[in-house]
Design an enzyme around this catalytic site. Structure first.
Site, PDB file in Angstrom:
ATOM      1  N   HIS A  76      19.743  17.760 -30.650  1.00 26.24           N
ATOM      2  CA  HIS A  76      19.964  17.406 -31.971  1.00 26.24           C
ATOM      3  C   HIS A  76      18.993  17.210 -32.898  1.00 26.24           C
ATOM      4  O   HIS A  76      17.926  16.609 -32.666  1.00 26.24           O
ATOM      5  CB  HIS A  76      20.470  15.689 -31.905  1.00 26.24           C
ATOM      6  CG  HIS A  76      21.298  15.306 -33.148  1.00 26.24           C
ATOM      7  ND1 HIS A  76      22.438  14.194 -32.984  1.00 26.24           N
ATOM      8  CD2 HIS A  76      21.148  15.629 -34.409  1.00 26.24           C
ATOM      9  CE1 HIS A  76      22.881  13.867 -33.938  1.00 26.24           C
ATOM     10  NE2 HIS A  76      22.293  14.803 -34.851  1.00 26.24           N
TER      11      HIS A  76
ATOM     12  N   LYS B  46      42.957  47.769 -35.382  1.00 27.21           N
ATOM     13  CA  LYS B  46      41.534  47.525 -35.690  1.00 27.21           C
ATOM     14  C   LYS B  46      41.327  46.438 -36.585  1.00 27.21           C
ATOM     15  O   LYS B  46      41.723  46.670 -37.528  1.00 27.21           O
ATOM     16  CB  LYS B  46      40.925  48.946 -36.223  1.00 27.21           C
ATOM     17  CG  LYS B  46      39.327  48.923 -36.077  1.00 27.21           C
ATOM     18  CD  LYS B  46      38.864  50.374 -36.196  1.00 27.21           C
ATOM     19  CE  LYS B  46      37.063  50.167 -36.096  1.00 27.21           C
ATOM     20  NZ  LYS B  46      36.553  49.002 -36.756  1.00 27.21           N
TER      21      LYS B  46
ATOM     22  N   ASP C  65      38.899  44.012 -39.167  1.00 30.68           N
ATOM     23  CA  ASP C  65      37.617  44.304 -39.886  1.00 30.68           C
ATOM     24  C   ASP C  65      36.951  43.164 -39.964  1.00 30.68           C
ATOM     25  O   ASP C  65      36.962  42.354 -40.961  1.00 30.68           O
ATOM     26  CB  ASP C  65      38.282  44.747 -41.345  1.00 30.68           C
ATOM     27  CG  ASP C  65      37.057  45.418 -42.490  1.00 30.68           C
ATOM     28  OD1 ASP C  65      36.110  45.830 -41.540  1.00 30.68           O
ATOM     29  OD2 ASP C  65      37.404  45.533 -43.324  1.00 30.68           O
TER      30      ASP C  65
ATOM     31  N   GLU D  81      42.438  48.401 -41.156  1.00 32.39           N
ATOM     32  CA  GLU D  81      41.441  49.562 -41.085  1.00 32.39           C
ATOM     33  C   GLU D  81      41.824  50.529 -40.151  1.00 32.39           C
ATOM     34  O   GLU D  81      41.332  51.772 -40.328  1.00 32.39           O
ATOM     35  CB  GLU D  81      40.102  48.780 -40.433  1.00 32.39           C
ATOM     36  CG  GLU D  81      38.887  49.669 -40.471  1.00 32.39           C
ATOM     37  CD  GLU D  81      37.716  49.076 -40.009  1.00 32.39           C
ATOM     38  OE1 GLU D  81      36.526  49.517 -39.937  1.00 32.39           O
ATOM     39  OE2 GLU D  81      37.686  47.923 -39.529  1.00 32.39           O
TER      40      GLU D  81
END
Length: 486
Positions: free
Chosen positions: A45, A196, A198, A340
């Site tokens: 932290h 596909k 992107d 795509e």
């Protein structure tokens, strides 16, 4: 040790505003989950201190009776036998916190960056008000430890034996596809097809209820995408390694690579706010391991069937569809939906980690190319005084950077500001061979260490990109990962 019997998480909730913190905050009255009392996590932290400094401490959390019993360990758990460290009991945390990593908003309780330092299983030898003795099986913490109170009310943690921690397993590298044509009709039934997506590749490892995300280059990117942090709950306590793609969806539900750009580099306190305003989605498409069994040698079709049975679906992660054969229809659907392209995967293919294999073929609906930035030319008009166009190249088979054109469209103002800050000047061109005179007369050369992606119309006869348009930085790629796409 903290925690009321009637509501052990009351103190935890009282310190946190669920509308402002990225931490899990279960509602009051919710029944505590039933676990096996064998999960531990150590959080590192970092909290701001003053104008420029920060304070670092560690938090040890042990699953017990439906919550995580917690101690703040200012100097970190000891790794040498016989060493005592201060361990201050803190409020009980919900079990979901075992997979939490992210940034708590400044001004909130515990504001700062939280990462997972170690996690795994533990076994209890003794647990009462005066002594907790456990054996850890983690990456860094291994062997027997004791937690015990001192006269002043604080606690100590002590390592009891000399067991050396094992080396953590390396983050898996994803299998890569080659660019190519759709399988022919006579072999279509030997292939599976996926859309596909992107976005950026990410491998998710869930071990002991703790999630880690790694990039294509095995970089830890868990803190960048806190939306995905609860994936372990979808696996119902099972350990798994899955492969997938992180995407940002547009209003029509299509992946938007440009929108994802603003998240790919972020690790600061703004991440939870950005995640809440515009969350990413993790699209899962392969299963590499399950409950300690390595599945990478099994056929793709079998891995996908096992993944379908596992069904890790949730609010911010989705199991993607796949199809046996029917490639032409899948390709048509991808075009119709503005995607795509498709990835064709041979049904019998194993998962070849880190290998670009012809067993996976990416078939694009539009042309994109990863490029290495080697320089820029100054802008005119509205862009005067800044970048007008980027000079880009692609490595050849021998690793020499070959100039392939200049890119002057597709940039947002934020893109230009980021590029101006990121590019490192140099005195000579990084490209191999002669360059056009109109480029060299006013070029500013830069170190070829930044990779971007462009869309383009076609490769010209002299190996230049025609009408390239900038799509964004690809910080998941190194220059030597770039290859020319057909």
């Amino acid at each position: 040790m903290p925690g009321r019997r009637d509501d052990p998480l009351a103190e935890y909730r009282a310190k946190r505003d669920p509308a402002r913190t990225a931490e899990p905050v279960p509602p009051a009255g919710q029944r505590l989950p039933v676990g096996d009392d064998d999960t531990f996590v150590v959080h590192e932290h970092h909290t701001p201190r003053g104008r420029t400094g920060e304070r670092v401490h560690w938090d040890l959390r042990l699953e017990r009776d439906g919550v995580l019993k917690s101690w703040a360990v200012p100097k970190g758990p000891p790794l040498e036998p016989g060493t005592n460290r201060l361990a201050v009991p803190t409020e009980d945390h919900p079990l979901e916190y075992a997979s939490f990593a992210g940034t708590i908003t400044a001004g909130e309780y515990g504001g700062g960056a939280v990462t997972i330092w170690d996690a795994g299983r533990y076994a209890t030898e003794k647990w009462d008000e005066r002594h907790v003795i456990v054996t850890f099986d983690g990456r860094r913490l291994t062997g027997r430890y004791a937690l015990f109170p001192l006269a002043d009310g604080t606690w100590n943690i002590r390592k009891l034996d000399a067991t050396a921690p094992p080396e953590p397993p390396p983050a898996p590298l994803p299998m890569l596809a080659t660019a190519g044509a759709m399988p022919s009709a006579d072999e279509d039934d030997r292939w599976g097809y996926e859309f596909k997506w992107d976005g950026v590749r990410a491998v998710a490892t869930v071990r002991g209820g703790v999630l880690s995300l790694s990039s294509r280059k095995a970089t830890d990117i868990t803190v960048r995408y806190p939306e995905v942090s609860r994936l372990p709950t979808a696996l119902a306590g099972r350990d798994a390694v899955v492969d997938g793609e992180i995407v940002m969806m547009d209003a029509a539900g299509r992946p938007d690579f440009g929108a994802l750009q603003n998240r790919m580099h972020r690790t600061g306190p703004e991440v939870p706010r950005m995640a809440a305003a515009a969350p990413v989605t993790y699209l899962v498409f392969d299963l590499l391991a399950l409950d300690g069994e390595d599945l990478r040698g099994r056929p793709y079709a079998e891995r996908r069937e096992l993944l379908d049975e596992l069904a890790p679906a949730g609010h911010r992660w989705v199991l993607t569809p796949w199809f046996r054969g029917g490639g032409a229809d899948v390709r048509a659907a991808s075009e119709e939906n503005g995607l795509e392209g498709v990835v064709a995967k041979r049904l019998e293919s194993p998962y070849r980690e880190g290998v670009r294999s012809p067993d996976w073929r990416k078939v694009k609906n539009f042309f994109t190319q990863a490029v290495v930035v080697g320089g820029w030319r100054p802008g005119q008009g509205r862009r005067e005084g800044t970048i007008g166009s980027l000079l880009v190249g692609v490595p050849d088979d021998e690793g020499r950077l070959v100039y392939v054109g200049h890119v002057g469209t597709g940039f947002s103002d934020a893109d230009l500001r980021h590029l101006q800050r990121t590019l490192t000047p140099r005195t000579s061109a990084p490209f191999d061979g002669a360059l056009p005179r109109e480029v060299t007369r006013d070029a500013h050369w830069v170190e070829p260490d930044l990779v971007g992606e462009v869309a383009y119309a076609v490769w010209t006869a002299d190996d230049r990109l025609r009408h390239p348009s900038w799509r964004g930085v690809r910080d998941d790629l190194e220059p030597d990962d770039v290859v020319r796409e057909p």
